[in-house]
Write a protein that holds these residues in place. Structure first.
Motif, PDB file in Angstrom:
ATOM      1  N   ASN A  44     -10.052  25.726  44.507  1.00  0.00           N
ATOM      2  CA  ASN A  44     -10.809  24.617  45.128  1.00  0.00           C
ATOM      3  C   ASN A  44     -10.893  24.827  46.689  1.00  0.00           C
ATOM      4  OD1 ASN A  44     -10.814  22.796  42.981  1.00  0.00           O
ATOM      5  ND2 ASN A  44      -8.541  22.552  43.137  1.00  0.00           N
ATOM      6  N   PHE A  45      -9.951  25.891  47.123  1.00  0.00           N
ATOM      7  CA  PHE A  45     -10.216  25.766  48.824  1.00  0.00           C
ATOM      8  C   PHE A  45     -10.256  27.152  49.363  1.00  0.00           C
ATOM      9  CE2 PHE A  45      -6.922  22.246  48.074  1.00  0.00           C
ATOM     10  CZ  PHE A  45      -7.782  21.615  48.096  1.00  0.00           C
ATOM     11  N   SER A  46     -10.679  28.286  48.521  1.00  0.00           N
ATOM     12  CA  SER A  46     -10.896  29.604  49.059  1.00  0.00           C
ATOM     13  C   SER A  46     -12.144  29.723  49.854  1.00  0.00           C
ATOM     14  CB  SER A  46     -11.108  30.572  47.671  1.00  0.00           C
ATOM     15  OG  SER A  46     -12.176  29.963  46.803  1.00  0.00           O
ATOM     16  N   SER A  47     -12.716  28.966  50.139  1.00  0.00           N
ATOM     17  CA  SER A  47     -13.949  29.260  50.988  1.00  0.00           C
ATOM     18  C   SER A  47     -13.612  28.144  52.367  1.00  0.00           C
ATOM     19  CB  SER A  47     -15.288  28.530  50.280  1.00  0.00           C
ATOM     20  OG  SER A  47     -15.214  27.094  49.932  1.00  0.00           O
TER      21      SER A  47
ATOM     22  N   VAL B  35     -11.765  17.445  39.242  1.00  0.00           N
ATOM     23  CA  VAL B  35     -12.983  18.330  38.765  1.00  0.00           C
ATOM     24  C   VAL B  35     -14.255  17.780  38.789  1.00  0.00           C
ATOM     25  CG1 VAL B  35     -13.606  19.476  36.521  1.00  0.00           C
ATOM     26  CG2 VAL B  35     -11.159  19.399  37.143  1.00  0.00           C
ATOM     27  N   THR B  36     -14.311  16.479  38.553  1.00  0.00           N
ATOM     28  CA  THR B  36     -15.545  15.633  38.772  1.00  0.00           C
ATOM     29  C   THR B  36     -16.275  15.938  40.123  1.00  0.00           C
ATOM     30  OG1 THR B  36     -15.103  14.001  37.237  1.00  0.00           O
ATOM     31  CG2 THR B  36     -16.763  13.568  38.566  1.00  0.00           C
ATOM     32  N   PHE B  37     -15.066  15.786  41.244  1.00  0.00           N
ATOM     33  CA  PHE B  37     -15.738  15.964  42.455  1.00  0.00           C
ATOM     34  C   PHE B  37     -16.110  17.341  42.827  1.00  0.00           C
ATOM     35  CE2 PHE B  37     -13.983  11.760  43.423  1.00  0.00           C
ATOM     36  CZ  PHE B  37     -14.927  11.217  44.263  1.00  0.00           C
ATOM     37  N   ARG B  38     -15.535  18.345  42.389  1.00  0.00           N
ATOM     38  CA  ARG B  38     -15.567  19.858  42.590  1.00  0.00           C
ATOM     39  C   ARG B  38     -16.977  20.175  41.981  1.00  0.00           C
ATOM     40  NH1 ARG B  38     -11.506  22.439  40.217  1.00  0.00           N
ATOM     41  NH2 ARG B  38     -12.415  22.732  38.264  1.00  0.00           N
ATOM     42  N   GLN B  39     -17.420  19.565  40.743  1.00  0.00           N
ATOM     43  CA  GLN B  39     -18.748  19.689  40.208  1.00  0.00           C
ATOM     44  C   GLN B  39     -19.956  19.151  40.982  1.00  0.00           C
ATOM     45  OE1 GLN B  39     -17.795  17.859  36.167  1.00  0.00           O
ATOM     46  NE2 GLN B  39     -18.091  19.985  35.271  1.00  0.00           N
ATOM     47  N   ILE B  40     -19.453  17.940  41.652  1.00  0.00           N
ATOM     48  CA  ILE B  40     -20.259  17.340  42.404  1.00  0.00           C
ATOM     49  C   ILE B  40     -20.653  18.270  44.002  1.00  0.00           C
ATOM     50  CG2 ILE B  40     -20.923  15.254  44.222  1.00  0.00           C
ATOM     51  CD1 ILE B  40     -19.254  13.630  42.264  1.00  0.00           C
ATOM     52  N   ILE B  41     -19.467  18.858  44.117  1.00  0.00           N
ATOM     53  CA  ILE B  41     -19.602  19.729  45.592  1.00  0.00           C
ATOM     54  C   ILE B  41     -20.431  21.073  45.078  1.00  0.00           C
ATOM     55  CG2 ILE B  41     -18.208  21.467  47.039  1.00  0.00           C
ATOM     56  CD1 ILE B  41     -17.943  18.607  47.908  1.00  0.00           C
TER      57      ILE B  41
ATOM     58  N   PRO C 192     -11.176  27.212  55.701  1.00  0.00           N
ATOM     59  CA  PRO C 192      -9.746  27.805  56.458  1.00  0.00           C
ATOM     60  C   PRO C 192      -8.507  27.667  55.894  1.00  0.00           C
ATOM     61  CG  PRO C 192     -11.326  26.492  57.894  1.00  0.00           C
ATOM     62  CD  PRO C 192     -11.777  26.112  56.548  1.00  0.00           C
ATOM     63  N   GLY C 193      -7.791  28.661  55.947  1.00  0.00           N
ATOM     64  CA  GLY C 193      -6.351  28.643  55.241  1.00  0.00           C
ATOM     65  C   GLY C 193      -5.636  27.409  55.165  1.00  0.00           C
ATOM     66  N   TRP C 194      -5.419  26.882  56.675  1.00  0.00           N
ATOM     67  CA  TRP C 194      -4.481  25.892  56.998  1.00  0.00           C
ATOM     68  C   TRP C 194      -5.156  24.588  56.340  1.00  0.00           C
ATOM     69  CZ3 TRP C 194      -5.899  20.974  59.324  1.00  0.00           C
ATOM     70  CH2 TRP C 194      -7.039  21.169  59.876  1.00  0.00           C
ATOM     71  N   ILE C 195      -6.304  24.495  56.086  1.00  0.00           N
ATOM     72  CA  ILE C 195      -7.100  23.328  55.368  1.00  0.00           C
ATOM     73  C   ILE C 195      -6.569  23.225  53.895  1.00  0.00           C
ATOM     74  CG2 ILE C 195      -8.946  21.893  54.476  1.00  0.00           C
ATOM     75  CD1 ILE C 195     -10.304  22.780  57.068  1.00  0.00           C
ATOM     76  N   GLY C 196      -6.581  24.563  53.171  1.00  0.00           N
ATOM     77  CA  GLY C 196      -6.255  24.562  51.784  1.00  0.00           C
ATOM     78  C   GLY C 196      -4.725  24.318  51.635  1.00  0.00           C
ATOM     79  N   ALA C 197      -3.932  24.967  52.503  1.00  0.00           N
ATOM     80  CA  ALA C 197      -2.600  24.883  52.350  1.00  0.00           C
ATOM     81  C   ALA C 197      -1.923  23.276  52.595  1.00  0.00           C
ATOM     82  CB  ALA C 197      -1.994  25.521  53.374  1.00  0.00           C
ATOM     83  N   LEU C 198      -2.513  22.585  53.756  1.00  0.00           N
ATOM     84  CA  LEU C 198      -2.265  21.459  53.952  1.00  0.00           C
ATOM     85  C   LEU C 198      -2.566  20.538  52.897  1.00  0.00           C
ATOM     86  CD1 LEU C 198      -1.174  18.853  55.639  1.00  0.00           C
ATOM     87  CD2 LEU C 198      -3.083  19.076  57.096  1.00  0.00           C
TER      88      LEU C 198
END
Length: 493
Positions: free
Chosen positions: A87-90, A172-178, A92-98
């Motif tokens: 979900n967050f690999s793209s 998952v639904t929002f990830r598909q929208i993204i 910044p690291g701090w955002i995905g971690a938080l």
């Protein structure tokens, strides 16, 4: 992947560190550590029994703390790393971690990690709740069957964790929208996951639960409501609302905190939906956009979720572990919505996370100090009744046992401690295994189907002989019952 895993392993370890240091036995642990029973299947959780029996190669368990907690930390760190990568690999690291660590922004979660035995099965349920939407691409039918099996497994580990699984399906639904997937694909994917949950729920309720459940429905294991379902739901909503208000955050602002997170989630959903609609102004895209606005409300309702259909509210911290799912869901939406120059908005999630992390450290110290006080009471009771060792007495309690000063001080800022730290010296099941663990054996009236009524307490105080007097309690003996009076008021209370 390895970098993510190592980071989350350290983070989860630091979160659980105060419980490792405290090294306390928590409620059911007292009986399991001394008697070695399992019996999760009797509560409709047969897979929990299977896991623990496989670990011990026996149906008789023993205390191997902290190994179950260590395994749980490693398992959750693995799932968190998968969630971050997907979900967050793209970002910044701090955002995905938080965003991922927002799962811990739930003070009630401390109870899950307090158990020396249950922590492993509860953590497995939570891990599966996140992992069932992290599977690699599969054939639709295979994915459908595996999805049903995972949901049944979650039910069979800890029923309430299914609420978290539903929230992850919404992620998952929002990830598909993204990802700008076609509306038909998004709708069918959400429908398939909904059907998976529905089919799994039917199989569990009609096959698994009847074949394993003990059939006993006390207040802490309520049945599904039958008559007056709507009134029961309304009553449960009010009960959970009040419980969260009083205990989730200081100054009675528990629901205010959750509603604030909900508002941010709805705003984030609106931003994500607007981007999707702008990519192609079609009716189907607008419909998906409107659906996206409703999904945060669905996630909010799923905090209680299937608990709303039970005969009575289950007002214990572990019953609200779904708040962790709601925090993760909301943080994920915010991370996707507020990107670039707006990413500073997302930093607001650090506030509930910091409060929850400090609360578990406060909790670890407070429960350890309270256990020292409780242990002193047990040893004093044992000494007071030494001359009665050749007789069999039931024990009952009046008033509230003494509180550690550290506990009382911390309670001002962390009301959650009032429901996390058990009151062992009360007329319920657990004072007796607790005292047995400390080396003091006394008869449990509930074990022999004897109730402790107000009349019993009145007789014990007013007709009994006071055989001990201390700063913290008076002890009375009447017939075959010992009455511990923490009020020190005797018959005048």
């Amino acid at each position: 992947m390895k970098k993510y895993y190592n980071s989350y392993l350290v983070a989860a370890f630091l979160y659980c560190l105060p419980l490792l240091i405290a090294n306390i036995y928590y409620i059911d642990d007292n009986g399991r550590a001394t008697l070695g029973y399992t019996n999760w299947g009797g509560d409709g959780r047969p897979l929990a029994d299977i896991i623990m029996k496989m670990m011990f190669l026996s149906s008789h368990v023993a205390d191997i703390f902290p190994l179950p907690l260590i395994i749980s930390i490693a398992l959750l760190a693995f799932v968190f790393s998968l969630y971050h990568k997907q979900n967050f690999s793209s970002l910044p690291g701090w955002i995905g971690a938080l965003a991922t660590l927002s799962f811990f922004a739930n003070p009630y979660l401390a109870e899950v990690f307090s158990y020396r035995f249950d922590v492993l099965t509860l953590s497995c349920a939570l891990a599966l709740s996140l992992a069932w939407v992290l599977l690699p691409p599969l054939n639709r039918i295979v994915r459908f069957v595996i999805g049903i099996a995972i949901i049944i497994a979650i039910y069979s580990l800890y029923q309430i964790a299914v609420n978290v699984a539903v929230m992850m399906a919404l992620v998952v639904t929002f990830r598909q929208i993204i990802n700008n997937d076609r509306p038909a694909v998004i709708f069918m994917s959400l429908l398939q996951r909904g059907v998976e949950v529905l089919v799994a729920s039917i199989i569990y309720l009609k096959i698994v639960l009847p074949s394993t459940f003990s059939g006993d429905h006390p207040a802490n294991h309520p049945n599904i409501a039958g008559n007056q379902l709507w009134l029961t739901i309304n009553h449960n909503v009010q009960a959970y609302w009040d419980f969260i208000n009083q205990t989730f955050y200081k100054d009675g602002k528990g629901m205010a905190v959750l509603v604030a997170i909900l508002i941010l989630a709805v705003i984030s959903a609106a931003v994500i939906a607007l981007r999707y609609i702008r990519a192609g102004m079609k009716h189907s895209r607008i419909a998906i956009g409107l659906l996206a606005l409703l999904l945060p409300l669905v996630a909010f309702v799923m905090i209680a979720g299937n608990l709303l259909f039970l005969e009575n509210a289950l007002l214990v911290p572990r019953a609200l572990l779904s708040i962790s799912g709601f925090m993760l869901f909301s943080a994920t939406l915010m991370a996707w919505a507020f990107r670039g120059k707006m990413c500073f908005v997302f930093a607001v999630m650090a506030v509930p996370l910091l409060y929850a992390v400090t609360s578990i450290y406060v909790y670890g110290n407070a429960i350890k100090q309270q256990d020292n006080i409780n242990q002193g009471v047990v040893y004093q009771l044992k000494n007071d009744t030494a001359t009665l060792a050749d007789q069999n007495f039931y024990m009952q309690f009046v008033g509230t046992s003494p509180r550690a000063q550290v506990y009382k001080n911390a309670l001002r800022n962390y009301p959650v401690l009032g429901v996390l730290i058990p009151e062992y010296f009360a007329n319920w099941w657990f004072p007796f295994p607790y005292m047995a663990l400390k080396g003091y054996q006394v008869l449990n009236p509930l074990k022999d189907d004897l109730t402790v009524t107000n009349e019993n307490l009145h007789e014990g105080l007013c007709q009994g002989e006071r055989i001990a007097h201390h700063q913290d309690y008076d002890l009375y003996k009447y017939q075959n019952r010992l009455t511990v009076d923490f009020t020190l008021q005797g018959c005048q209370r």
